[in-house]
Design an enzyme around this catalytic site. Structure first.
Site, mmCIF file in Angstrom:
data_model
loop_
_atom_site.group_PDB
_atom_site.id
_atom_site.type_symbol
_atom_site.label_atom_id
_atom_site.label_comp_id
_atom_site.label_asym_id
_atom_site.label_seq_id
_atom_site.Cartn_x
_atom_site.Cartn_y
_atom_site.Cartn_z
ATOM 1 N N CYS A 1 0.853 -1.290 -0.030
ATOM 2 C CA CYS A 1 0.142 0.017 -0.024
ATOM 3 C C CYS A 1 0.841 1.150 -0.075
ATOM 4 O O CYS A 1 1.678 1.478 -0.920
ATOM 5 C CB CYS A 1 -0.919 0.129 1.096
ATOM 6 S SG CYS A 1 -2.292 0.972 0.970
ATOM 7 N N HIS B 1 -3.768 -5.373 1.084
ATOM 8 C CA HIS B 1 -3.748 -5.851 2.579
ATOM 9 C C HIS B 1 -4.281 -7.278 2.638
ATOM 10 O O HIS B 1 -5.239 -7.797 2.055
ATOM 11 C CB HIS B 1 -4.482 -4.874 3.425
ATOM 12 C CG HIS B 1 -3.944 -3.542 3.423
ATOM 13 N ND1 HIS B 1 -2.787 -3.174 3.943
ATOM 14 C CD2 HIS B 1 -4.391 -2.223 2.856
ATOM 15 C CE1 HIS B 1 -2.553 -1.699 3.670
ATOM 16 N NE2 HIS B 1 -3.477 -1.242 2.964
#
Length: 492
Positions: free
Chosen positions: A332, A432
């Site tokens: 991310c 994630h």
């Protein structure tokens, strides 16, 4: 019949509220009760995305899994995500409602927040037998009590028997307990039905006289003393990273960069469950050393953390490590940091302009106001191809590749979710929960092991959710062996 409720508050942050809430959810579920966790307002950078695309605290997701139910927004209607300069992003009912300064939060959000909390509670009361509520910080902050949304205001609304948890490992436990009880209003104090002392390392017989004094002085029973447990429980916030982590002898050493605004570092929890792996969290000012791999995790403030990496020399360390063939995985915000540029034309992070990244990945990122929060199902194009992969996205902005052929390939059949170089040393993803995919995780570890000429691990393993369930069972058994909840609740 309205759901019964329990409230868990703590004398301090990090006392063990999240853990005890998860344990009680598991224990009630094991006894056939329909149970849900609840935290009216959470402040954390570890977040989870529900199946509907709503954002909640990761701790509430774990508590939901402990209860055997799917996480949902009603379990955590307010999530505050600090982003520096005394400001936080406000997640209300699962979605971003704006950015606020600390001084203005209660002026602008108190009424809306309380309405969201009570609406969520009424909804949960209709569907569950029990609601196990978790407070935040301390319920006795005298300067904040009049506007506290998540501690005794919730307990009073539900008329919930309340357990006060205290951390004995940090010292002063009796003062913390007595002081907290003294600072509560009489109607709040009347709801405290028991005390739990957590993280005890000493000899129990030496504590007995203190426990007797505490009960006689306060009139509140001690429900139990939980010993220090060497069992992993997902961390709620970065305060947990300050606890010393024992370094075990292991085949692989993996370093995790502890960014100043580190977010979703629970992504590495599945690696903690790997007996052949030792994780080391290192701050940007620490020497990186020569680990088998480096993970650059998510961050709430990508550009500010990029500046810190440059100022401390960690940026140069990462670049030199990559040049020597070291393996780096960015997740991310960590992936954005590894790219070529990060543009913030609207100053969303307070840093307008185009900022040069570390230049390790063929990626240009453009930060935009719209936030992407969604679960993802895709397939891996490596390890081997066509492997099902699940995870979730939480990020601002869009990233585009500056190289699509040659030395780079897509990680997944969903191209925007990540890429890897053909040497398989530089990895980047928006996904994630990637390591929760058991077979993929083991394949990734095996390519590290092959560089060390170590035999491969079996890849025929279940996903991390199975191991998390076992951990929750072990935690519940270990904690409940030291608790007597009879003064507080009766099973449904």
């Amino acid at each position: 019949m309205a759901a019964q409720a329990l409230m868990i508050v703590g004398t301090t942050s990090h006392a063990g509220k999240s853990l005890l809430t998860a344990v009680l959810c598991r224990w009630l579920a094991q006894h056939g009760c329909r149970v849900t966790p609840f935290k009216g307002q959470n402040m954390a950078l570890n977040a989870y995305v529900t199946s509907e695309g709503g954002e909640i605290g990761y701790a509430q997701a774990v508590q939901a899994w402990a209860a055997g139910v799917e996480p949902e927004v009603a379990m955590n209607p307010i999530l505050l995500k600090p982003q520096g300069n005394m400001t936080s992003q406000v997640i209300l009912n699962g979605h971003s409602a704006g950015v606020t300064e600390a001084a203005n939060y209660y002026r602008d959000y108190f009424d809306r927040g309380w309405q969201a909390i009570t609406t969520a509670l009424r909804e949960l009361q209709e569907r569950f037998d029990w609601i196990v509520c978790e407070g935040a910080g301390s319920p006795a902050e005298v300067n904040l009590k009049h506007r506290d949304l998540t501690n005794m205001r919730v307990a009073k609304y539900l008329k919930a028997p309340t357990i006060l948890v205290a951390d004995i490992d940090r010292g002063g436990v009796f003062a913390h307990i007595v002081g907290t009880l003294m600072l509560l209003d009489p109607d709040e104090r009347a709801l405290i039905r028991g005390v739990v002392i957590n993280k005890f390392r000493g000899q129990r017989s030496l504590l007995e006289s203190g426990l007797k004094w505490l009960e006689e002085t306060t009139g509140v029973p001690v429900l139990g003393v939980i010993p220090w447990l060497d069992l992993h429980h997902p961390a709620e916030d970065s305060l947990d990273l300050l606890d010393p982590r024992p370094q075990r002898a292991a085949d692989l050493q993996i370093a995790v960069v502890r960014l100043p605004r580190i977010a979703n570092f629970t992504d590495v929890d599945p690696l903690l469950a790997e007996p052949t792996v030792s994780l080391r969290f290192c701050s940007p000012s620490d020497p990186l050393g020569n680990p088998d791999a480096v993970i650059v995790p998510g961050t709430k403030t990508t550009i500010a953390d990029l500046q810190v990496l440059r100022e401390t020399g960690m940026a140069q360390q990462l670049q030199e490590y990559a040049a020597q063939g070291g393996t780096i995985l960015g997740i991310c915000g960590g992936w954005q940091l590894l790219g070529e540029t990060i543009a913030d034309p609207e100053g969303l992070e307070g840093c307008q302009g185009v900022h040069v990244g570390l230049g390790l990945m063929p990626l240009q990122t453009h930060l935009t106001p719209k936030k992407i929060t969604q679960q993802r199902q895709t397939r891996s194009l490596v390890f081997p191809s066509d492997t099902p992969i699940h995870g979730y996205e939480i990020h601002h902005g869009q990233s585009t590749y500056t190289a699509t052929v040659g030395d780079w390939q897509m990680l997944f059949e969903t191209p925007e979710l990540g890429c890897v170089n053909t040497a398989r040393t530089l990895w980047g993803t928006y996904l994630h929960g990637l390591f929760e995919n058991g077979s993929w995780r083991r394949h990734w570890l095996n390519q590290l092991r092959s560089r060390r000429q170590l035999p491969p691990l079996s890849t025929a393993i279940p996903d991390y959710a199975t191991e998390r369930d076992r951990q929750l069972d072990r935690l519940t058994d270990a904690v409940m062996a030291h608790l007597n909840l009879e003064p507080v609740c009766k099973l449904c």
